[in-house]
Design a protein around this motif. Structure first.
Motif: not given
Length: 105
Positions: A58-60, A29-31, A69-71
């Protein structure tokens, strides 16, 4: 291996990945926010980059209540080289087209 189409959205994602650092890798989502693109555009691009071996994920690890968790996405060494070369080639082609059209590069 499938060739990567260098569309404007793909270039935007690559530029974000190139400018990221190992201690602050981008997540999906930051991208989307940084590239001003929707997830329906960004995630397929990231999937293609992963299939090509240009990015790793990598997963947060730390838990964050209220969200999954973020990817995180990181360019591989080969991916960074390919992305840089692709962006440079696209830029050179655009400069050449501008010269042909009588503009300045």
């Amino acid at each position: 291996m499938t060739a990567l189409r260098l569309t404007k959205p793909t270039l935007a994602v690559l530029e974000i990945l190139i400018s990221s650092t190992d201690d602050n890798p981008p997540w999906g989502l930051s991208i989307c926010h940084e590239a001003d693109l929707g997830p329906g555009t960004v995630y397929p691009i990231l999937d293609r980059l992963k299939t090509l071996g240009w990015v790793t994920t990598r997963v947060e690890e730390e838990p964050h209540p209220g969200r999954p968790p973020r990817m995180y996405y990181t360019l591989t060494g080969a991916g960074r080289a390919e992305a840089s070369a692709s962006i440079a080639a696209r830029s050179a082609r655009r400069r050449g087209l501008l010269r042909l059209a009588g503009g300045t590069a």
